[in-house]
Write a protein that holds these residues in place. Sequence first.
Motif, PDB file in Angstrom:
ATOM      1  N   ARG A 164       0.919  -1.385   0.028  1.00  0.00           N
ATOM      2  CA  ARG A 164      -0.232   0.016   0.358  1.00  0.00           C
ATOM      3  C   ARG A 164       0.984   0.986  -0.020  1.00  0.00           C
ATOM      4  O   ARG A 164       0.246   2.307   0.002  1.00  0.00           O
ATOM      5  N   LEU A 165       2.244   1.684   0.126  1.00  0.00           N
ATOM      6  CA  LEU A 165       2.792   2.148   0.036  1.00  0.00           C
ATOM      7  C   LEU A 165       3.310   2.542  -0.933  1.00  0.00           C
ATOM      8  O   LEU A 165       3.824   4.112  -1.017  1.00  0.00           O
ATOM      9  N   MET A 166       2.829   2.045  -2.114  1.00  0.00           N
ATOM     10  CA  MET A 166       2.710   2.478  -3.126  1.00  0.00           C
ATOM     11  C   MET A 166       1.994   3.254  -3.567  1.00  0.00           C
ATOM     12  O   MET A 166       2.023   4.544  -4.495  1.00  0.00           O
ATOM     13  N   LEU A 167       1.377   3.780  -2.447  1.00  0.00           N
ATOM     14  CA  LEU A 167       0.191   5.360  -2.723  1.00  0.00           C
ATOM     15  C   LEU A 167       0.363   6.192  -2.563  1.00  0.00           C
ATOM     16  O   LEU A 167      -0.613   6.950  -2.315  1.00  0.00           O
ATOM     17  N   ALA A 168       1.547   6.176  -1.554  1.00  0.00           N
ATOM     18  CA  ALA A 168       1.927   6.656  -0.684  1.00  0.00           C
ATOM     19  C   ALA A 168       2.611   8.009  -1.903  1.00  0.00           C
ATOM     20  O   ALA A 168       3.673   7.635  -2.986  1.00  0.00           O
TER      21      ALA A 168
END
Length: 238
Positions: free
Chosen positions: A181-185
């Motif tokens: 989900r860090l790819m959305l940051a």
Amino acid sequence: MLLLSEICQFTSLPYQLKRSARRRSVALQIRNGALTVLAPVAVAKQQIEHFILQKQHWVERHLKAQQQSVVTPDYLLSALLPLLDEKLQLKVVTDKVSAVSRDGQTLWLQLSARVSTGRRRQKQLDLLKSWYQQQAQQWFTARVFYWQQQMQVQPADIQIKNWQRKWGSCTSKGLLSFNWRLMLAPAWVADYVVVHELAHLTHMDHSPAFWQRVALFYPEFQQAKGWFKQHQHLLDLC
Ligand SMILES: [Zn+2]
């Protein structure tokens, strides 16, 4: 008439009433998207509602701002997907097989014609999730390689995880894990997690010495921590 309907609509708004013997005046408080009224014991309910009505615009504005900020955006509905510092336009098409492919700033999501209407949304989310996991594997491999040279440490391996609200971890054997989900940051925020986990190879705790090491390689770490506090609800697909 318009005013009356506005009043009705407004007074149907739920609020929690907290009376206190020590209070001298009525005050409004908005926290976590909900309204609380603080009032002295003797004030009549009618008077309280009149007070809320006077502050209607203030209440609505703040409620709206807070409610928007705690809800995960529907990226599928907006068809705009964050990927680190980029925004990709999502295009969904029906095809023979299901697949995801990127072409410039467009992310093509092919959905097999065999997927039933009721299952389409879930299937889209599943496909996007595994696509993001692949992106995370590539990105974190490259960033760990970069930072391990800067920090002169040697992790054993990296893996991508599907945690709900945990961003990274490091084991005593040097295995680093990162949430896809860090790819959305933004990239600078995901990078902070890399430095944080690599710093655990030197200090396996959150002691002052650990934070000193983080600060040495990543001076903006406080801003990154602040970003998580404010924006972590953005880090999910639905
Ligand atoms: Zn830590």
